[in-house]
Design a protein around this motif. Structure first.
Motif, PDB file in Angstrom:
ATOM      1  N   VAL A 182       0.867  -1.186   0.000  1.00  0.00           N
ATOM      2  CA  VAL A 182       0.000   0.000   0.000  1.00  0.00           C
ATOM      3  C   VAL A 182       0.904   1.237   0.000  1.00  0.00           C
ATOM      4  O   VAL A 182       1.586   1.525   0.983  1.00  0.00           O
ATOM      5  N   LYS A 192      -0.124   4.429  -0.911  1.00  0.00           N
ATOM      6  CA  LYS A 192      -0.940   5.633  -1.077  1.00  0.00           C
ATOM      7  C   LYS A 192      -0.291   6.819  -0.367  1.00  0.00           C
ATOM      8  O   LYS A 192       0.636   6.634   0.437  1.00  0.00           O
ATOM      9  N   TYR A 197       2.966   7.019   2.203  1.00  0.00           N
ATOM     10  CA  TYR A 197       2.823   7.599   3.537  1.00  0.00           C
ATOM     11  C   TYR A 197       3.747   8.821   3.706  1.00  0.00           C
ATOM     12  O   TYR A 197       4.297   9.085   4.777  1.00  0.00           O
ATOM     13  N   LEU A 257      -7.726   1.343  -4.068  1.00  0.00           N
ATOM     14  CA  LEU A 257      -8.366   0.564  -2.997  1.00  0.00           C
ATOM     15  C   LEU A 257      -9.648   1.205  -2.473  1.00  0.00           C
ATOM     16  O   LEU A 257     -10.420   0.544  -1.795  1.00  0.00           O
ATOM     17  N   LYS A 312     -15.780  -4.184  -3.750  1.00  0.00           N
ATOM     18  CA  LYS A 312     -15.396  -3.705  -2.414  1.00  0.00           C
ATOM     19  C   LYS A 312     -16.588  -3.869  -1.482  1.00  0.00           C
ATOM     20  O   LYS A 312     -17.601  -3.174  -1.622  1.00  0.00           O
ATOM     21  N   ARG A 334     -17.459   2.798   5.713  1.00  0.00           N
ATOM     22  CA  ARG A 334     -16.873   3.941   5.011  1.00  0.00           C
ATOM     23  C   ARG A 334     -17.266   3.944   3.530  1.00  0.00           C
ATOM     24  O   ARG A 334     -17.832   4.909   3.049  1.00  0.00           O
ATOM     25  N   HIS A 336     -12.301  -4.344   4.326  1.00  0.00           N
ATOM     26  CA  HIS A 336     -11.318  -3.697   5.209  1.00  0.00           C
ATOM     27  C   HIS A 336     -11.868  -3.700   6.632  1.00  0.00           C
ATOM     28  O   HIS A 336     -13.084  -3.655   6.830  1.00  0.00           O
ATOM     29  N   ALA A 367      -5.125  -5.982   6.243  1.00  0.00           N
ATOM     30  CA  ALA A 367      -4.054  -4.991   6.178  1.00  0.00           C
ATOM     31  C   ALA A 367      -3.099  -5.354   7.326  1.00  0.00           C
ATOM     32  O   ALA A 367      -3.240  -6.428   7.934  1.00  0.00           O
ATOM     33  N   SER A 368      -2.153  -4.474   7.641  1.00  0.00           N
ATOM     34  CA  SER A 368      -1.126  -4.856   8.632  1.00  0.00           C
ATOM     35  C   SER A 368      -1.733  -5.391   9.931  1.00  0.00           C
ATOM     36  O   SER A 368      -1.277  -6.402  10.473  1.00  0.00           O
ATOM     37  N   ARG A 387      -2.754  -7.041   2.252  1.00  0.00           N
ATOM     38  CA  ARG A 387      -2.268  -5.699   1.908  1.00  0.00           C
ATOM     39  C   ARG A 387      -1.437  -5.188   3.086  1.00  0.00           C
ATOM     40  O   ARG A 387      -1.804  -5.421   4.240  1.00  0.00           O
ATOM     41  N   THR A 388      -0.348  -4.516   2.786  1.00  0.00           N
ATOM     42  CA  THR A 388       0.447  -4.000   3.910  1.00  0.00           C
ATOM     43  C   THR A 388       1.015  -2.630   3.599  1.00  0.00           C
ATOM     44  O   THR A 388       1.509  -2.385   2.511  1.00  0.00           O
ATOM     45  N   GLY A 389       0.885  -1.739   4.582  1.00  0.00           N
ATOM     46  CA  GLY A 389       1.446  -0.391   4.450  1.00  0.00           C
ATOM     47  C   GLY A 389       2.383  -0.131   5.611  1.00  0.00           C
ATOM     48  O   GLY A 389       3.608  -0.195   5.499  1.00  0.00           O
ATOM     49  N   ILE A 390       1.811   0.077   6.776  1.00  0.00           N
ATOM     50  CA  ILE A 390       2.596   0.561   7.919  1.00  0.00           C
ATOM     51  C   ILE A 390       3.706  -0.425   8.322  1.00  0.00           C
ATOM     52  O   ILE A 390       4.786  -0.004   8.722  1.00  0.00           O
ATOM     53  N   TYR A 449       1.101   6.049  11.856  1.00  0.00           N
ATOM     54  CA  TYR A 449       0.702   6.590  10.535  1.00  0.00           C
ATOM     55  C   TYR A 449       0.732   8.120  10.595  1.00  0.00           C
ATOM     56  O   TYR A 449       1.209   8.786   9.682  1.00  0.00           O
TER      57      TYR A 449
HETATM   58  C1  LIG Z   1      -8.248  -0.367   2.079  1.00  0.00           C
HETATM   59  C2  LIG Z   1      -6.919  -0.306   2.757  1.00  0.00           C
HETATM   60  N1  LIG Z   1      -6.106  -1.359   2.688  1.00  0.00           N
HETATM   61  C3  LIG Z   1      -4.902  -1.368   3.276  1.00  0.00           C
HETATM   62  C4  LIG Z   1      -4.445  -0.298   3.987  1.00  0.00           C
HETATM   63  C5  LIG Z   1      -3.080  -0.369   4.596  1.00  0.00           C
HETATM   64  O1  LIG Z   1      -3.144  -0.340   5.967  1.00  0.00           O
HETATM   65  P1  LIG Z   1      -1.841  -0.596   6.877  1.00  0.00           P
HETATM   66  O2  LIG Z   1      -0.941   0.542   6.636  1.00  0.00           O
HETATM   67  O3  LIG Z   1      -2.408  -0.616   8.238  1.00  0.00           O
HETATM   68  O4  LIG Z   1      -1.240  -1.896   6.460  1.00  0.00           O
HETATM   69  C6  LIG Z   1      -5.262   0.814   4.120  1.00  0.00           C
HETATM   70  C7  LIG Z   1      -4.803   1.946   4.923  1.00  0.00           C
HETATM   71  O5  LIG Z   1      -5.563   2.764   5.428  1.00  0.00           O
HETATM   72  C8  LIG Z   1      -6.539   0.819   3.471  1.00  0.00           C
HETATM   73  O6  LIG Z   1      -7.348   1.894   3.562  1.00  0.00           O
END
Ligand SMILES: Cc1ncc(COP(=O)(O)O)c(C=O)c1O
Length: 379
Positions: free
Chosen positions: A37, A39, A43, A88, A133, A140, A169, A209-210, A228-231, A363
């Motif tokens: 992720v 976006k 970050y 997403l 989705k 949301r 999500h 996600a994370s 899915r992973t971001g943080i 975040y």
């Molecule tokens: C739909 C969706 N997927 C994945 C993520 C990634 O989340 P994280 O950073 O907690 O892994 C987000 C972050 O807000 C999200 O909105």
């Protein structure tokens, strides 16, 4: 030769650590695909470098929040075959045609949107890849889980669409064993199995996600096919919940000392005069403040590393400068390096530590690094 003017504040991104984190997530969630992720400009850290490094490490799935981010990512990745860029959250009606032409994977949040994507695909003589989705409890965006099967059936009957994915999500997946999240997972799986009974199968099924990766390992097992992973890529976590993944901090925020002064007892420091020296002290004024992302909550409570020593922030953080007690650190002078967060020998300060002081999450800390902070890629 002209001296190069250095930026005062830098955030160093250790790309080797980033790749190690990515590989740990891949290892832990095998055989799931792992979507990065990226976006909000990864970050706030710089999407181009993150995308290149992760693609080189084998990542083929990338997620963003909106169209500009998707186009930027496609530009960086050079439209490599087998590499997918996916929005997403949502696409607005006027954004649909250009996203379809660009080949971005789109989220379907209702039937009306699906019809518009279908029409745009037919017009462009393209097949638009889409993921349904589902709102299983995030509240949301998306199709309420109870309506999902009927909408999926209708969307699949539209021309020009490849309904390859379904996803959802979670708002609470940082709480291990939380019954709300368990209910979401159950509702989601129910839709997937009801669809399967009708012969409707999805190539990509994803919810974690994370937080869920760490606290709900069942979201990284079939019928799911992707996480899915971001943080966690940045080595940070939600403040609550388990830290099942062994990821490491990737970021080091640095600045430099602007001035060091020996001040008498009774001197007050900074706006609001919130700190008064009880004893004579040596105070370093460092060149970073809340405009660079240092939370006000560090005032009189936070620490930084100077000369290899953990030094206390004294006085209120101001926009550009912060005062630090360096009484016990010999030889500090203007220009010296300051580590605001990062490692220092066996000690470390992390964005998560700042988040705890501010009463927020990592975040917020990472996304709040200011525009004058130079993003420096290391390794
Ligand atoms: C739909 C969706 N997927 C994945 C993520 C990634 O989340 P994280 O950073 O907690 O892994 C987000 C972050 O807000 C999200 O909105």
């Amino acid at each position: 030769m002209k001296e190069k003017l250095r930026r005062r504040v830098t955030v160093e991104i250790d790309m080797k650590a980033l790749v190690r984190n990515y590989r740990r997530i891949v290892e832990r969630t095998k055989p799931m695909k792992v979507l990065a992720v990226l976006k909000a400009n990864a970050y706030g850290l710089g999407v181009a470098a993150y995308a290149r490094v992760l693609a080189d490490a084998g990542c083929t799935e990338f997620g963003v929040a909106e169209p500009y981010e998707a186009l930027e990512l496609l530009k960086v990745l050079g439209r490599k075959p087998g590499v997918d860029v996916q929005i997403l959250s949502s696409v607005l009606p006027d954004e649909i045609p250009s996203m379809v032409r660009a080949g971005v994977i789109l989220p379907i949040i209702d039937l009306d949107e699906a019809k518009k994507v279908s029409a745009a695909a037919v017009k462009a003589k393209k097949i638009a890849r889409v993921h349904m989705k589902l709102d299983t409890g995030m509240g949301r965006l998306g199709i309420p889980a109870r309506d999902a099967l009927a909408v999926i059936r209708e969307v699949r009957s539209l021309p020009g669409l490849d309904v390859e994915g379904v996803f959802s999500h979670c708002p609470m997946a940082y709480e291990p064993r939380d019954p709300f999240t368990k209910g979401q997972i159950r509702r989601f799986k129910d839709v997937v199995s009801a669809a399967a009974r009708e012969g409707i199968r999805f190539k990509k099924i994803h919810m974690a996600a994370s937080d869920a990766i760490n606290n709900f390992p069942e979201t990284a097992k079939p019928p799911f096919t992707m996480v899915r992973t971001g943080i966690n890529l940045h080595g940070s976590f939600d403040p609550n919940g388990r830290r099942a993944l062994k990821v490491e901090p990737v970021l080091t925020l640095k600045t430099r000392v602007a001035q060091v002064r020996s001040l008498p007892a009774g001197t007050t420091l900074g706006y609001g005069r919130t700190w008064c020296l009880a004893e004579p002290a040596k105070i370093a004024t460092i060149s970073a403040g809340y405009a660079d992302g240092l939370p006000l909550a560090l005032s009189n409570r936070g620490f930084v590393f100077i000369g290899g020593v953990r030094c206390r922030v004294v006085g209120r953080i101001s926009m550009d400068y912060t005062t630090v007690d360096v009484t016990d650190v010999p030889g500090v002078k203007a220009g010296d390096e300051v580590v605001c967060f990062g490692r220092c020998g066996d000690d470390s300060i992390t964005p998560d530590d700042w988040a705890a002081l501010k009463g927020t999450h990592a975040y917020d800390i990472i996304c709040s690094l200011g525009t004058r902070v130079e993003r420096v890629v290391r390794n």
